[in-house]
Scaffold this active site. Structure first.
Site, PDB file in Angstrom:
ATOM      1  N   ARG A 107       6.733  -6.722  -1.752  1.00  0.00           N
ATOM      2  CA  ARG A 107       6.331  -5.472  -2.436  1.00  0.00           C
ATOM      3  C   ARG A 107       5.591  -4.593  -1.433  1.00  0.00           C
ATOM      4  O   ARG A 107       4.438  -4.865  -1.082  1.00  0.00           O
ATOM      5  CB  ARG A 107       5.441  -5.793  -3.632  1.00  0.00           C
ATOM      6  N   CYS A 124       2.305   6.415  -9.682  1.00  0.00           N
ATOM      7  CA  CYS A 124       3.237   6.424  -8.556  1.00  0.00           C
ATOM      8  C   CYS A 124       4.605   6.975  -8.896  1.00  0.00           C
ATOM      9  O   CYS A 124       5.403   7.240  -8.006  1.00  0.00           O
ATOM     10  CB  CYS A 124       3.408   5.001  -8.010  1.00  0.00           C
TER      11      CYS A 124
END
Length: 442
Positions: A170, A81
């Site tokens: 998150r 990511c």
């Protein structure tokens, strides 16, 4: 319908995606078999070996011939990511890590499994957006087009872990697809949990100059949710000069530094200096004198530099840098401009960057500063424990990272793994929806 589900776990990390998937499969009556695990980070491989009976562990996905992978039903992949993350550089497909999605595409094309679950950061959604009105950027558009082109019905959603019974907020993108049915990804049952519900009690606290300065100015419970950084402000932020961390300063110096803290963000200074505006520009003593009057201004400023609260530096200009055939903009000091005084604003320069709030959910844990999170334990402050970190991602208490607990180097590796892992209960919820489609289609 067969009751044995075979899957592969790519970019496996600590194995959190596998755990969530296997939990969902078990509750629906399936047995599971992982026929391939791919991971390159040595510390992650160490964690995987300690917590799973591995059939096959392979290294770099780019070296794996898809034809050699045993047939499987589901592909799991939390592809890297950093290329799309605000915590990284955001270079996307210009970054070689960003191109690893195409390895997933390659394996899906060759093996044609029933379905897949992919996970990535929130920044993927708008990355490389052509127009500000576009709902998604070109990077995600490319990914979805590639997956649809392989014959998959694809759904994606941005989900927040705090709604899935985890004491951490998150936001992550989940991309799910099957060869037959579009997976429903809305209206998940909501569960909540606060950080105080998962903490360990009575652990050794830290007695250091930093913690003594904090506790000299605040009661332990007053520190809940406080950030400690010399950048920006707000009611929930503590500055180093507020607690005398680098040395006590006078009330006049405090007034100056607080004034400079705000003034250096004003746009007119960029025009006067001759640079593109940035959030926090160094100002000369002459410029500071226009908003702060003092007979000994230079001495006050230099004392703050000597103590480490201010730095004397050149303004920074924007320059273009070529990377993998594209261009990005970066800031570098412009030595043709006179030096000015600026706040020493390093976010991670203190022993703790944030004290977690027992009565709230934790903010998003990231690899670069998860080891800097503080916890109030009794009358003291300590670091987040590995077990607490694992619980913030929904890992079962049986998960073992004890091999990293013996020294600071090991702890740093463990927290790095945590900062990059997935949230197990969210994976479980998504996997449940996918497997419910599998049941209907088979």
């Amino acid at each position: 319908m067969k009751k044995l589900l075979k899957f592969i776990d790519l970019f496996a990390g600590m194995g959190g995606t596998r755990i969530g998937f296997e939990q969902a499969a078990s509750e629906l009556g399936f047995k599971t078999q992982c026929v391939l695990t791919s991971e390159i980070k040595p510390s992650a491989i160490q964690a995987l070996n300690a917590n799973f009976n591995q059939e096959i562990i392979r290294g770099d996905i780019r070296d794996i011939d898809a034809a050699t992978i045993p047939d499987f039903d589901i592909l799991l992949g939390g592809f890297p990511c950093q290329a799309f993350s605000t915590a990284g550089k955001g270079h996307g497909f210009l970054d070689t890590r960003g191109t690893l999605f195409f390895e997933i595409e390659r394996i899906l094309r060759e093996k044609q499994p029933y379905g897949f679950i992919l996970e990535n950061v929130e920044g993927l959604i708008l990355h490389d957006r052509e127009k500000t009105a576009d709902p998604i950027g070109r990077t995600l558009t490319t990914i979805l087009r590639k997956l649809n082109g392989l014959g998959y019905s694809v759904t994606w959603r941005l989900l927040d872990s705090q709604k899935f019974g985890v004491a951490q907020s998150r936001l992550r993108v989940y991309i799910v697809g099957t060869l037959k049915t579009k997976v429903y990804m809305d209206d998940f049952p909501e569960k909540t949990k606060l950080f105080g519900e998962i903490i360990e009690h009575g652990k050794p606290c830290i007695e250091s100059h930093f913690t003594k300065c904090l506790l000299r100015h605040y009661r332990p419970q007053e520190l809940y949710g406080k950030s400690i950084k010399d950048k920006r402000g707000g009611d929930n932020n503590i500055h180093s000069w507020t607690i005398g961390l680098k040395g006590e300063i006078t009330s006049e110096q405090t007034q100056l530094i607080e004034k400079l803290f705000k003034e250096r963000r004003k746009h007119h200074w960029a025009d006067e200096i001759g640079i593109e505006w940035m959030d926090g520009m160094p100002l000369t003593a002459e410029q500071i004198s226009t908003f702060f009057k003092s007979d000994n201004l230079k001495e006050i400023l230099d004392d703050l530099v000597n103590k480490g609260y201010l730095v004397l530096e050149h303004p920074k200009k924007l320059v273009q840098k070529e990377i993998n055939g594209g261009y990005i903009e970066e800031r570098v000091q412009d030595t043709t401009k006179p030096k000015g005084y600026n706040i020493v604003a390093g976010k991670l320069s203190f022993e703790f960057s944030k004290i977690l709030d027992n009565n709230a959910v934790a903010p998003t844990l990231v690899a670069m500063d998860v080891a800097k999170l503080g916890v109030v334990d009794g009358d003291g402050i300590r670091r987040l424990t590995l077990r607490e970190g694992l619980r913030l991602f929904g890992y079962p208490d049986s998960y073992n990272l004890s091999m990293f607990e013996n020294n600071n180097v090991g702890l740093a590796k463990a927290f790095d793994l945590l900062g990059n892992t997935v949230v197990v209960p969210v994976i479980k919820a998504v996997a449940t929806r996918l497997l419910e489609c599998y049941i209907k289609d088979n």
